[in-house]
Design a protein around this motif. Structure first.
Motif, PDB file in Angstrom:
ATOM      1  N   SER A  34      15.591  17.091  37.193  1.00 23.02           N
ATOM      2  CA  SER A  34      15.203  18.137  37.040  1.00 23.02           C
ATOM      3  C   SER A  34      13.815  18.291  37.549  1.00 23.02           C
ATOM      4  O   SER A  34      13.202  19.041  38.425  1.00 23.02           O
ATOM      5  CB  SER A  34      15.431  19.256  35.892  1.00 23.02           C
ATOM      6  OG  SER A  34      14.748  20.338  36.093  1.00 23.02           O
ATOM      7  N   TRP A  35      12.892  17.511  36.486  1.00 30.13           N
ATOM      8  CA  TRP A  35      11.353  17.414  36.775  1.00 30.13           C
ATOM      9  C   TRP A  35      11.034  16.945  38.328  1.00 30.13           C
ATOM     10  O   TRP A  35      10.275  17.334  38.647  1.00 30.13           O
ATOM     11  CB  TRP A  35      10.973  16.502  35.719  1.00 30.13           C
ATOM     12  CG  TRP A  35      10.839  17.142  34.422  1.00 30.13           C
ATOM     13  CD1 TRP A  35      11.834  17.683  33.719  1.00 30.13           C
ATOM     14  CD2 TRP A  35       9.713  17.465  33.591  1.00 30.13           C
ATOM     15  NE1 TRP A  35      11.418  18.506  32.588  1.00 30.13           N
ATOM     16  CE2 TRP A  35       9.924  18.263  32.644  1.00 30.13           C
ATOM     17  CE3 TRP A  35       8.184  17.185  34.006  1.00 30.13           C
ATOM     18  CZ2 TRP A  35       9.102  18.593  31.679  1.00 30.13           C
ATOM     19  CZ3 TRP A  35       7.288  17.810  33.152  1.00 30.13           C
ATOM     20  CH2 TRP A  35       7.838  18.633  31.968  1.00 30.13           C
ATOM     21  N   PHE A  36      11.887  15.813  38.665  1.00 32.22           N
ATOM     22  CA  PHE A  36      11.259  15.181  40.064  1.00 32.22           C
ATOM     23  C   PHE A  36      12.235  15.601  41.238  1.00 32.22           C
ATOM     24  O   PHE A  36      11.892  15.405  42.201  1.00 32.22           O
ATOM     25  CB  PHE A  36      11.782  13.586  39.943  1.00 32.22           C
ATOM     26  CG  PHE A  36      10.676  12.935  38.719  1.00 32.22           C
ATOM     27  CD1 PHE A  36       9.356  13.035  39.351  1.00 32.22           C
ATOM     28  CD2 PHE A  36      10.963  12.539  37.742  1.00 32.22           C
ATOM     29  CE1 PHE A  36       8.240  12.222  38.419  1.00 32.22           C
ATOM     30  CE2 PHE A  36      10.160  12.038  36.722  1.00 32.22           C
ATOM     31  CZ  PHE A  36       8.863  11.709  37.126  1.00 32.22           C
ATOM     32  N   GLY A  37      13.282  16.342  40.844  1.00 34.87           N
ATOM     33  CA  GLY A  37      14.363  16.929  41.922  1.00 34.87           C
ATOM     34  C   GLY A  37      14.175  18.362  42.112  1.00 34.87           C
ATOM     35  O   GLY A  37      13.237  18.819  42.857  1.00 34.87           O
ATOM     36  N   ASP A  38      14.942  18.990  41.216  1.00 35.90           N
ATOM     37  CA  ASP A  38      14.931  20.395  41.129  1.00 35.90           C
ATOM     38  C   ASP A  38      15.608  21.094  39.814  1.00 35.90           C
ATOM     39  O   ASP A  38      16.501  20.096  39.552  1.00 35.90           O
ATOM     40  CB  ASP A  38      15.479  21.136  42.573  1.00 35.90           C
ATOM     41  CG  ASP A  38      15.314  22.519  42.472  1.00 35.90           C
ATOM     42  OD1 ASP A  38      14.102  23.041  42.787  1.00 35.90           O
ATOM     43  OD2 ASP A  38      16.333  23.192  42.430  1.00 35.90           O
ATOM     44  N   ALA A  39      15.303  22.181  39.631  1.00 40.43           N
ATOM     45  CA  ALA A  39      16.126  22.580  38.413  1.00 40.43           C
ATOM     46  C   ALA A  39      17.481  22.774  38.600  1.00 40.43           C
ATOM     47  O   ALA A  39      18.402  22.991  37.897  1.00 40.43           O
ATOM     48  CB  ALA A  39      15.481  24.076  37.928  1.00 40.43           C
ATOM     49  N   THR A  40      17.937  23.223  39.861  1.00 40.56           N
ATOM     50  CA  THR A  40      19.245  23.398  40.276  1.00 40.56           C
ATOM     51  C   THR A  40      20.120  22.058  40.154  1.00 40.56           C
ATOM     52  O   THR A  40      21.140  22.188  39.560  1.00 40.56           O
ATOM     53  CB  THR A  40      19.542  23.780  41.898  1.00 40.56           C
ATOM     54  OG1 THR A  40      18.502  24.883  42.247  1.00 40.56           O
ATOM     55  CG2 THR A  40      20.856  23.996  42.380  1.00 40.56           C
ATOM     56  N   ILE A  41      19.444  21.002  40.505  1.00 42.55           N
ATOM     57  CA  ILE A  41      19.900  19.666  40.157  1.00 42.55           C
ATOM     58  C   ILE A  41      20.289  19.352  38.682  1.00 42.55           C
ATOM     59  O   ILE A  41      21.346  19.127  38.357  1.00 42.55           O
ATOM     60  CB  ILE A  41      19.335  18.617  40.696  1.00 42.55           C
ATOM     61  CG1 ILE A  41      18.913  18.828  42.453  1.00 42.55           C
ATOM     62  CG2 ILE A  41      19.971  17.241  40.427  1.00 42.55           C
ATOM     63  CD1 ILE A  41      18.174  17.735  43.086  1.00 42.55           C
ATOM     64  N   GLY A  42      19.138  19.655  37.806  1.00 35.06           N
ATOM     65  CA  GLY A  42      19.371  19.681  36.546  1.00 35.06           C
ATOM     66  C   GLY A  42      20.706  20.330  36.008  1.00 35.06           C
ATOM     67  O   GLY A  42      21.304  19.955  35.085  1.00 35.06           O
ATOM     68  N   VAL A  43      20.599  21.710  36.329  1.00 32.29           N
ATOM     69  CA  VAL A  43      21.726  22.847  35.791  1.00 32.29           C
ATOM     70  C   VAL A  43      23.071  22.007  36.206  1.00 32.29           C
ATOM     71  O   VAL A  43      24.155  22.126  35.567  1.00 32.29           O
ATOM     72  CB  VAL A  43      21.715  24.038  36.376  1.00 32.29           C
ATOM     73  CG1 VAL A  43      22.561  24.882  36.023  1.00 32.29           C
ATOM     74  CG2 VAL A  43      20.161  24.852  35.588  1.00 32.29           C
ATOM     75  N   MET A  44      23.129  21.397  37.603  1.00 24.34           N
ATOM     76  CA  MET A  44      24.490  21.233  38.165  1.00 24.34           C
ATOM     77  C   MET A  44      24.962  19.926  37.247  1.00 24.34           C
ATOM     78  O   MET A  44      26.149  19.844  36.802  1.00 24.34           O
ATOM     79  CB  MET A  44      24.197  20.869  39.510  1.00 24.34           C
ATOM     80  CG  MET A  44      24.412  22.162  40.282  1.00 24.34           C
ATOM     81  SD  MET A  44      24.401  21.646  42.270  1.00 24.34           S
ATOM     82  CE  MET A  44      26.081  21.083  42.296  1.00 24.34           C
ATOM     83  N   MET A  45      24.075  19.088  37.075  1.00 25.89           N
ATOM     84  CA  MET A  45      24.248  17.778  36.398  1.00 25.89           C
ATOM     85  C   MET A  45      24.753  17.945  35.036  1.00 25.89           C
ATOM     86  O   MET A  45      25.871  17.499  34.388  1.00 25.89           O
ATOM     87  CB  MET A  45      22.954  16.724  36.281  1.00 25.89           C
ATOM     88  CG  MET A  45      22.852  16.030  37.353  1.00 25.89           C
ATOM     89  SD  MET A  45      21.409  14.843  37.509  1.00 25.89           S
ATOM     90  CE  MET A  45      22.322  13.553  36.399  1.00 25.89           C
TER      91      MET A  45
END
Length: 300
Positions: A34-45
């Motif tokens: 999330s921090w280095f990519g995007d919040a969307t990626i963090g939520v999906m993971m």
């Protein structure tokens, strides 16, 4: 996620994540994504790991609402709107400090502390491996190799394609709907100005310049994270703009992305949970950000 990184990090980071944040070690990868990519990626993971039985309801709720912050690159966009590009280092360090304190406190207080330790109803619980006599690094490496040996490239590709389709078809319309409604309320009604009024004496007590103008931006970030920066861009005080920019990131919950994604996912949070978490994060991080701002601008 599928080639052993989560297992490797889970074994190594468990001794840090458990005592500090009450989370399994594998959650550290969700946070970094999330921090280095995007919040969307963090939520999906987080959502996928929860549905596979790696997280309990409480752990999934904590991860989704505490660690899925916007990426470093997006914070630079906010700085651009606020004309504070020259202050990136103190700005980001303030976000890290305030976010770290909030991440320690939030899992220990309601509503997050009241979520159950049950797993997703359709998943088989994947609990952490018990400690044995092997060295930590060796155990982490072997766990990662075991996971990687089970991967089938074709099925992994299909699952990735399915995740993307779910985001496009199932999640984005919900995000657009929630985001549009909240932004209409923010821009066409004085609701968030009224809600921010009680913060005026608090900001004045904290010696924040242009407290009235700053108060209008404090809660409007619930609609969209860029709105505080857009509204606060006209504020003359550089310190006040600095505080607005930091707070808009550490509040974390905004309906045009993270909030809508969370509601569209299987992570067990509802709208009222998001409202409460947003307010609590504001109350926790605002004094820390103001203190850091006073220290930073003491030397500017």
């Amino acid at each position: 996620m599928n080639f052993g990184l989560l297992e490797f990090a889970g074994a190594l980071m468990n001794v840090i994540m458990r005592p500090l944040f009450r989370l399994p070690g594998r959650s550290s990868i969700d946070s970094l994504a999330s921090w280095f990519g995007d919040a969307t990626i963090g939520v999906m993971m987080t959502n996928q790991q929860y549905m596979e039985g790696h997280y309990t309801r409480r752990e999934a709720a904590v991860l989704g609402t505490t660690f899925n912050i916007v990426s470093i690159t997006f914070t630079i966009v906010i700085l651009g709107y606020l004309s504070l590009e020259h202050m990136f280092f103190p700005y980001y360090m303030t976000i890290v400090i305030a976010g770290f304190v909030a991440a320690i406190i939030m899992p220990r207080i309601p509503p997050l502390s009241r979520f159950s330790e049950d797993y997703y109803e359709h998943a088989t619980p994947q609990k952490e491996e018990p400690k044995d006599g092997r060295p930590l690094l060796k155990r982490a490496w072997q766990g990662a190799l075991t996971r990687a040996s089970q991967v089938h490239i074709v099925s992994t590709g299909k699952q990735g394609f399915k995740n993307v389709l779910e985001l496009w078809i199932g999640v984005i319309p919900i995000v657009l709907a929630f985001g549009t409604i909240t932004i209409i309320i923010a821009e066409q009604t004085p609701l968030f100005t009224w809600l921010g009024a009680p913060f005026i004496p608090i900001l004045e007590l904290m010696q924040v310049p242009e407290a009235q103008a700053a108060s209008e931006t404090i809660l409007i970030g619930f609609a969209d994270m860029l709105l505080p920066a857009l509204i606060g861009a006209e504020i003359q005080s550089e310190m006040t703009r600095f505080i607005i920019g930091c707070l808009s990131v550490t509040q974390l919950i905004f309906m045009s992305e993270v909030g809508g994604l969370l509601l569209a996912s299987k992570i067990p949070v509802n709208f009222m949970h998001l409202v409460m978490i947003f307010l609590l994060r504001t109350i926790i991080t605002l004094p820390i950000i103001v203190l850091c701002a006073h220290i930073v601008f003491m030397f500017v």
